[in-house]
Motif scaffolding. Structure first.
Motif, PDB file in Angstrom:
ATOM      1  N   ILE A   1      -6.454   5.893  -1.249  1.00  0.00           N
ATOM      2  CA  ILE A   1      -5.725   4.689  -1.323  1.00  0.00           C
ATOM      3  C   ILE A   1      -5.096   4.349  -2.224  1.00  0.00           C
ATOM      4  O   ILE A   1      -4.050   3.673  -2.168  1.00  0.00           O
ATOM      5  CB  ILE A   1      -6.719   3.654  -0.518  1.00  0.00           C
ATOM      6  CG1 ILE A   1      -7.631   4.035   0.875  1.00  0.00           C
ATOM      7  CG2 ILE A   1      -6.250   2.223  -0.337  1.00  0.00           C
ATOM      8  CD1 ILE A   1      -8.817   3.064   0.994  1.00  0.00           C
ATOM      9  N   HIS A   2      -5.673   4.368  -3.544  1.00  0.00           N
ATOM     10  CA  HIS A   2      -5.244   3.865  -4.759  1.00  0.00           C
ATOM     11  C   HIS A   2      -5.267   5.075  -5.561  1.00  0.00           C
ATOM     12  O   HIS A   2      -6.334   5.267  -6.211  1.00  0.00           O
ATOM     13  CB  HIS A   2      -6.142   2.643  -5.329  1.00  0.00           C
ATOM     14  CG  HIS A   2      -5.588   2.047  -6.440  1.00  0.00           C
ATOM     15  ND1 HIS A   2      -4.590   2.557  -7.446  1.00  0.00           N
ATOM     16  CD2 HIS A   2      -5.670   0.774  -7.034  1.00  0.00           C
ATOM     17  CE1 HIS A   2      -4.353   1.682  -8.281  1.00  0.00           C
ATOM     18  NE2 HIS A   2      -5.056   0.529  -8.110  1.00  0.00           N
ATOM     19  N   PRO A   3      -4.259   5.763  -5.939  1.00  0.00           N
ATOM     20  CA  PRO A   3      -4.173   7.049  -6.551  1.00  0.00           C
ATOM     21  C   PRO A   3      -4.550   6.744  -8.180  1.00  0.00           C
ATOM     22  O   PRO A   3      -4.939   7.704  -8.922  1.00  0.00           O
ATOM     23  CB  PRO A   3      -2.906   7.579  -6.509  1.00  0.00           C
ATOM     24  CG  PRO A   3      -2.393   7.276  -5.086  1.00  0.00           C
ATOM     25  CD  PRO A   3      -3.016   5.819  -5.048  1.00  0.00           C
TER      26      PRO A   3
ATOM     27  N   ASN B   1     -11.592  -5.040   6.231  1.00  0.00           N
ATOM     28  CA  ASN B   1     -10.277  -4.371   5.581  1.00  0.00           C
ATOM     29  C   ASN B   1     -10.743  -3.059   5.103  1.00  0.00           C
ATOM     30  O   ASN B   1     -11.295  -2.939   3.929  1.00  0.00           O
ATOM     31  CB  ASN B   1     -10.072  -5.492   4.322  1.00  0.00           C
ATOM     32  CG  ASN B   1      -8.903  -4.977   3.623  1.00  0.00           C
ATOM     33  OD1 ASN B   1      -8.348  -3.884   3.690  1.00  0.00           O
ATOM     34  ND2 ASN B   1      -8.704  -5.858   2.254  1.00  0.00           N
ATOM     35  N   PRO B   2     -10.466  -2.085   5.941  1.00  0.00           N
ATOM     36  CA  PRO B   2     -10.719  -0.572   5.653  1.00  0.00           C
ATOM     37  C   PRO B   2     -10.149   0.007   4.299  1.00  0.00           C
ATOM     38  O   PRO B   2     -10.335   1.018   3.720  1.00  0.00           O
ATOM     39  CB  PRO B   2     -10.314   0.073   6.862  1.00  0.00           C
ATOM     40  CG  PRO B   2     -10.306  -0.859   7.881  1.00  0.00           C
ATOM     41  CD  PRO B   2      -9.964  -2.316   7.230  1.00  0.00           C
ATOM     42  N   ARG B   3      -8.984  -0.706   3.726  1.00  0.00           N
ATOM     43  CA  ARG B   3      -8.229  -0.205   2.699  1.00  0.00           C
ATOM     44  C   ARG B   3      -8.652  -1.033   1.413  1.00  0.00           C
ATOM     45  O   ARG B   3      -8.026  -0.790   0.346  1.00  0.00           O
ATOM     46  CB  ARG B   3      -6.890  -0.462   2.830  1.00  0.00           C
ATOM     47  CG  ARG B   3      -6.261   0.382   4.246  1.00  0.00           C
ATOM     48  CD  ARG B   3      -4.597   0.241   4.102  1.00  0.00           C
ATOM     49  NE  ARG B   3      -4.032  -1.094   4.210  1.00  0.00           N
ATOM     50  CZ  ARG B   3      -2.855  -1.793   4.844  1.00  0.00           C
ATOM     51  NH1 ARG B   3      -2.212  -0.752   4.819  1.00  0.00           N
ATOM     52  NH2 ARG B   3      -2.941  -2.998   4.997  1.00  0.00           N
ATOM     53  N   HIS B   4      -9.727  -1.719   1.550  1.00  0.00           N
ATOM     54  CA  HIS B   4     -10.321  -2.378   0.213  1.00  0.00           C
ATOM     55  C   HIS B   4     -10.836  -1.420  -0.751  1.00  0.00           C
ATOM     56  O   HIS B   4     -12.062  -0.905  -0.778  1.00  0.00           O
ATOM     57  CB  HIS B   4     -11.643  -3.241   0.728  1.00  0.00           C
ATOM     58  CG  HIS B   4     -11.543  -4.468  -0.436  1.00  0.00           C
ATOM     59  ND1 HIS B   4     -11.783  -4.160  -1.637  1.00  0.00           N
ATOM     60  CD2 HIS B   4     -11.253  -5.874  -0.294  1.00  0.00           C
ATOM     61  CE1 HIS B   4     -11.884  -5.421  -2.301  1.00  0.00           C
ATOM     62  NE2 HIS B   4     -11.401  -6.459  -1.607  1.00  0.00           N
ATOM     63  N   PHE B   5      -9.996  -0.919  -1.701  1.00  0.00           N
ATOM     64  CA  PHE B   5     -10.482   0.031  -2.745  1.00  0.00           C
ATOM     65  C   PHE B   5     -11.383  -0.278  -3.533  1.00  0.00           C
ATOM     66  O   PHE B   5     -12.264   0.422  -4.107  1.00  0.00           O
ATOM     67  CB  PHE B   5      -9.299   0.618  -3.382  1.00  0.00           C
ATOM     68  CG  PHE B   5      -8.276  -0.499  -3.997  1.00  0.00           C
ATOM     69  CD1 PHE B   5      -8.549  -1.000  -5.096  1.00  0.00           C
ATOM     70  CD2 PHE B   5      -6.953  -0.586  -3.280  1.00  0.00           C
ATOM     71  CE1 PHE B   5      -7.616  -1.902  -5.500  1.00  0.00           C
ATOM     72  CE2 PHE B   5      -6.018  -1.727  -3.608  1.00  0.00           C
ATOM     73  CZ  PHE B   5      -6.420  -2.295  -4.864  1.00  0.00           C
ATOM     74  N   GLY B   6     -11.363  -1.749  -3.848  1.00  0.00           N
ATOM     75  CA  GLY B   6     -12.435  -2.140  -4.896  1.00  0.00           C
ATOM     76  C   GLY B   6     -13.973  -2.422  -4.184  1.00  0.00           C
ATOM     77  O   GLY B   6     -14.818  -1.833  -4.874  1.00  0.00           O
ATOM     78  N   ALA B   7     -13.864  -2.531  -2.953  1.00  0.00           N
ATOM     79  CA  ALA B   7     -15.401  -2.368  -2.346  1.00  0.00           C
ATOM     80  C   ALA B   7     -15.587  -1.026  -2.265  1.00  0.00           C
ATOM     81  O   ALA B   7     -16.854  -0.564  -2.416  1.00  0.00           O
ATOM     82  CB  ALA B   7     -15.357  -3.034  -0.767  1.00  0.00           C
TER      83      ALA B   7
ATOM     84  N   PHE C   1       0.856  -1.196   0.175  1.00  0.00           N
ATOM     85  CA  PHE C   1      -0.076   0.069  -0.083  1.00  0.00           C
ATOM     86  C   PHE C   1       0.807   1.294   0.087  1.00  0.00           C
ATOM     87  O   PHE C   1       0.594   2.198  -0.715  1.00  0.00           O
ATOM     88  CB  PHE C   1      -1.008  -0.006   1.177  1.00  0.00           C
ATOM     89  CG  PHE C   1      -2.186  -0.905   0.988  1.00  0.00           C
ATOM     90  CD1 PHE C   1      -3.156  -0.122   0.182  1.00  0.00           C
ATOM     91  CD2 PHE C   1      -2.426  -2.030   1.194  1.00  0.00           C
ATOM     92  CE1 PHE C   1      -4.485  -1.087  -0.144  1.00  0.00           C
ATOM     93  CE2 PHE C   1      -3.498  -2.824   1.168  1.00  0.00           C
ATOM     94  CZ  PHE C   1      -4.663  -2.369   0.399  1.00  0.00           C
ATOM     95  N   ASP C   2       2.054   1.070   0.467  1.00  0.00           N
ATOM     96  CA  ASP C   2       3.071   2.428   0.638  1.00  0.00           C
ATOM     97  C   ASP C   2       3.372   2.556  -0.716  1.00  0.00           C
ATOM     98  O   ASP C   2       3.371   3.673  -1.279  1.00  0.00           O
ATOM     99  CB  ASP C   2       4.095   2.183   1.731  1.00  0.00           C
ATOM    100  CG  ASP C   2       3.803   2.163   3.211  1.00  0.00           C
ATOM    101  OD1 ASP C   2       2.683   2.688   3.541  1.00  0.00           O
ATOM    102  OD2 ASP C   2       4.621   1.701   3.856  1.00  0.00           O
TER     103      ASP C   2
END
Length: 155
Positions: free
Chosen positions: A132-134, A99-105, A5-6
């Protein structure tokens, strides 16, 4: 996952795509070969347009592995494809709890909010996914479209 993620936050677009693939691969690992097989059967059913069967497979995974976020996400997608937005949103809520970082969701939730006439909330959620995902596919375009609509300009 933290390292992925970083790297995702600072990656160029082409590298971001590779990192995204790595993240999806990690998310798809339940830790159980049997659950992984059921998840894959559900994905195969969705690919064939058999959303009811896909939902059954994903539900079986969830019943046996309720903390496996990707099973919830897959079922949310199947519900969305079946036009069942309420159950989809409920499952997305579970994904984001696990999973709070789930950019798909987040992207899926934004799409549902937009389709159900909640553009302001959709815009917020797209922006959260992009944080999260630029380079998340379609998110920048959706944000631009929603901001333009909010300004009252024609597309």
């Amino acid at each position: 996952m933290d390292g992925l993620f970083d790297r995702l936050k600072t990656a160029e677009e082409a590298e971001a795509g590779r990192i995204e693939t790595e993240i999806w691969i990690e998310w798809s690992k339940s830790g159980s070969p049997a659950m992984d097989l059921l998840l894959q059967r559900g994905k195969d059913a969705m690919a064939l347009g058999e959303t009811g069967q896909a939902i059954e497979h994903f539900t079986a995974v969830i019943d046996h592995a309720p903390s496996f976020a990707e099973a919830w996400n897959a079922r949310a997608t199947a519900y969305y494809m079946a036009g069942e937005f309420g159950p989809s949103v409920a499952d997305i809520g579970q994904v984001l709890t696990l999973n709070p970082r789930h950019f798909g969701a987040l992207s899926g939730l934004a799409m549902i909010l937009e389709e159900t006439g909640k553009p302001d909330r959709a815009l917020e959620v797209y922006k959260a996914a992009l944080a999260i995902h630029p380079h998340l596919q379609g998110a920048s375009e959706a944000i631009e479209r929603l901001e333009t609509e909010a300004e009252g300009q024609e597309l």
